[in-house]
Design a protein around this motif. Sequence first.
Motif, PDB file in Angstrom:
ATOM      1  N   LYS A 166      25.314  27.681  41.331  1.00 32.29           N
ATOM      2  CA  LYS A 166      26.182  28.826  41.663  1.00 32.29           C
ATOM      3  C   LYS A 166      26.852  29.451  40.425  1.00 32.29           C
ATOM      4  CE  LYS A 166      30.217  26.062  43.012  1.00 32.29           C
ATOM      5  NZ  LYS A 166      29.618  24.752  42.682  1.00 32.29           N
ATOM      6  N   ASP A 168      21.542  36.822  44.757  1.00 33.61           N
ATOM      7  CA  ASP A 168      22.865  37.393  44.989  1.00 33.61           C
ATOM      8  C   ASP A 168      23.539  37.593  43.632  1.00 33.61           C
ATOM      9  OD1 ASP A 168      25.002  38.344  46.332  1.00 33.61           O
ATOM     10  OD2 ASP A 168      25.629  36.420  47.204  1.00 33.61           O
ATOM     11  N   ASN A 169      24.460  38.540  43.576  1.00 32.02           N
ATOM     12  CA  ASN A 169      25.195  38.721  42.320  1.00 32.02           C
ATOM     13  C   ASN A 169      26.061  37.483  42.075  1.00 32.02           C
ATOM     14  OD1 ASN A 169      25.172  41.324  44.092  1.00 32.02           O
ATOM     15  ND2 ASN A 169      24.969  42.022  42.005  1.00 32.02           N
ATOM     16  N   TYR A 197      28.614  37.249  40.179  1.00 34.07           N
ATOM     17  CA  TYR A 197      29.981  37.591  39.788  1.00 34.07           C
ATOM     18  C   TYR A 197      30.668  38.251  40.978  1.00 34.07           C
ATOM     19  CZ  TYR A 197      26.780  41.413  38.990  1.00 34.07           C
ATOM     20  OH  TYR A 197      25.753  42.313  39.149  1.00 34.07           O
ATOM     21  N   SER A 198      31.973  38.365  40.889  1.00 32.45           N
ATOM     22  CA  SER A 198      32.703  38.950  42.018  1.00 32.45           C
ATOM     23  C   SER A 198      32.775  40.470  41.872  1.00 32.45           C
ATOM     24  CB  SER A 198      34.112  38.376  42.056  1.00 32.45           C
ATOM     25  OG  SER A 198      34.819  38.864  40.938  1.00 32.45           O
ATOM     26  N   PHE A 199      32.887  41.130  42.993  1.00 32.82           N
ATOM     27  CA  PHE A 199      33.111  42.579  43.006  1.00 32.82           C
ATOM     28  C   PHE A 199      34.602  42.817  43.205  1.00 32.82           C
ATOM     29  CE2 PHE A 199      29.128  45.127  43.535  1.00 32.82           C
ATOM     30  CZ  PHE A 199      28.235  44.096  43.276  1.00 32.82           C
ATOM     31  N   ASP A 237      34.962  45.448  48.044  1.00 32.69           N
ATOM     32  CA  ASP A 237      33.867  45.000  48.894  1.00 32.69           C
ATOM     33  C   ASP A 237      32.504  45.420  48.312  1.00 32.69           C
ATOM     34  OD1 ASP A 237      32.937  44.076  51.662  1.00 32.69           O
ATOM     35  OD2 ASP A 237      32.069  46.085  51.469  1.00 32.69           O
ATOM     36  N   ARG A 238      31.571  44.466  48.236  1.00 32.28           N
ATOM     37  CA  ARG A 238      30.290  44.730  47.595  1.00 32.28           C
ATOM     38  C   ARG A 238      29.506  45.840  48.292  1.00 32.28           C
ATOM     39  NH1 ARG A 238      24.932  43.638  48.086  1.00 32.28           N
ATOM     40  NH2 ARG A 238      23.796  43.251  46.147  1.00 32.28           N
TER      41      ARG A 238
END
Length: 582
Positions: free
Chosen positions: A102, A370-371, A373-375, A378-379
């Motif tokens: 992850k 999946d990306n 990193y965080s957005f 909301d992605r």
Amino acid sequence: EDVPNVNSVTKTLGLNDPTKQAILTEGPELIKVLNVSLADKDQLRKINRSSKTVRFTRDTGMHKVLTVDATLSPRDPKAPGQFGHPAAVPDDKQEEAKHRWKEGNFNVYLSDLIPVDRAIDDTRPAGCSDQLVHNDLPTTTIIMCFVDEVWSTLLRSVHSVLNRSPSHLITEIILVDDFSTKEYLKDSLDKYMLQFPKVQILHLKERHGLIRARLAGAELAKGDVLTFLDSHVECNVGWLEPLLERVRLNRKKVACPVIEVISDKDMSYMTVDNFQRGIFTWPMNFGWRQIPPEVIEKNKIKETDIIRCPVMAGGLFSIDKKYFFELGTYDPGLDVWGGENMEISFKVWMCGGEIEIIPCSRVGHIFRNDNPYSFPKDRIKTVERNLARVAEVWLDEYKELFYGHGYHLIQKNLDVGDLTQQIELRKKLRCKSFKWYLENIYPDLEAPLVKASGLIVNIAMARCITVENSTLAFETCNVSNKNQKFNYTWLRLIKHGDFCVAAVDAKGTLGLYPCDNRNNSLKWLHKSLVAFQTELMDHLVLEHLQQPTCLEVDRSHKTLRVNACDASNPYQKWQFGNYYAE
Ligand code: UD2
Ligand code: MN
């Protein structure tokens, strides 16, 4: 009069190319043209003494693509993953590997295990290594932006550029750190890269998203051409010169390498099928599509032939720097991730450029599910908003297809932000229409402007809706009667000219209203697989009402009205003359 070799003087003159022509002039007079390899200071001094001005112009000669590959005899040929082979996680490390997945949404454990400068197979089609490129290729700045990239993967990306590119063509490598949270991407990265004078690191002070991060890199770039790369790639041998050759040929060509696959599971380097084009389907989903075998055969397309693409994947491409800025770069209003590949593709094609895949240039990329990193927001909303911006600026009347296929986008009332600058830019550049793009660049895309059209026939009575003095009647069908012609649009209006079919009063009487895409009471659901009740497929359902309400013929009076929907009532079933889509 050939003159041998000098490098330092090239630098003082601000030139990067080792071979140039020296044109000796006195005032406007041409004295002499010399081919100089600028490594010989004495020769240069002589030239300088003998004339007032020394001007350098293009050396238009050509050479075989250089096989620069510092990894050909690897330090550690037995290392895991060497030569692009699959690597395996030892039994006692399975848990650790699973746990670390992850960190990057791929096998981070293996990435750390394999050399940062591993060798990979030369996957170019036969003939590529014999191709000629010009001696005076433009120089390039490599721009790689990243947020929280895995250390070994980022390093491998940089090493692959340094090891497999002719160094005189690389002005600098700019790493744009998009406000990463990982500590190792700060001091340790800066320290590591000190050994490579060409590598610069720009640490952004806040999260820009990949679009604005690339722009921050582009602002600093000194090369003639910008080459964008993701931060988890491996450039293959000979990857750079064929890209720059295309840009040199025509500065409005945007050149993309073939994107090969670095397995997210075992880190092996895998080649991909040839003859793939970058395309999109509604509502603007990027995809690859194989050129059909019969087309390849008929046109005798070779594996090494350049492939023109309606859209690019987004991550890896070379573009003339001046041209990129003339095009207004990316829309800086695009956030974080997504849609920018559509924007730049439409912009390039519609404003006079071309997008090409160059089969002799190959770069591996780790595709992740999946990306990692965080957005900040909301992605899904972020990507949808980006795409809606692109649709509003570039799609003209075809934006209805985008909204029609992503219908929820309208209901969400997306705030796309201010678009005035983007619209102005398109005008200023005098770009062509989206219709032109569809007809000339992507003719195989199905893009009917309406979902259905023609007569609206009632199935039970075989009679048709007819416009009579700006009201609606119900008469014998007649295909040549203009008053019986309607369009059913992607935004679910039933249009007759500028007027739309509507229930005009509380009793459910039917009539015509001025059309307005934002007026939900004008919207009818019909033949839509995503509709809320499939048994009402053949009905015309008013969707803004709580209770599904349907268009029907009043049996005795033979007039039109709306009434509670009844799936088995044939007087509520309607058919358009033509359907263009599901
Ligand atoms: C593809 C493209 C990618 C981009 C994206 C759509 C390829 C191989 N990749 O998705 O380049 O065009 O489609 O937008 O064609 N990054 C940042 N800041 C952010 C988010 C991402 O710097 O806020 C970096 C990220 O670390 C990576 C690059 O941008 O190096 C692209 O992101 P990605 O790898 O998650 O995108 P990808 O390959 O799924
Ligand atoms: Mn990527």
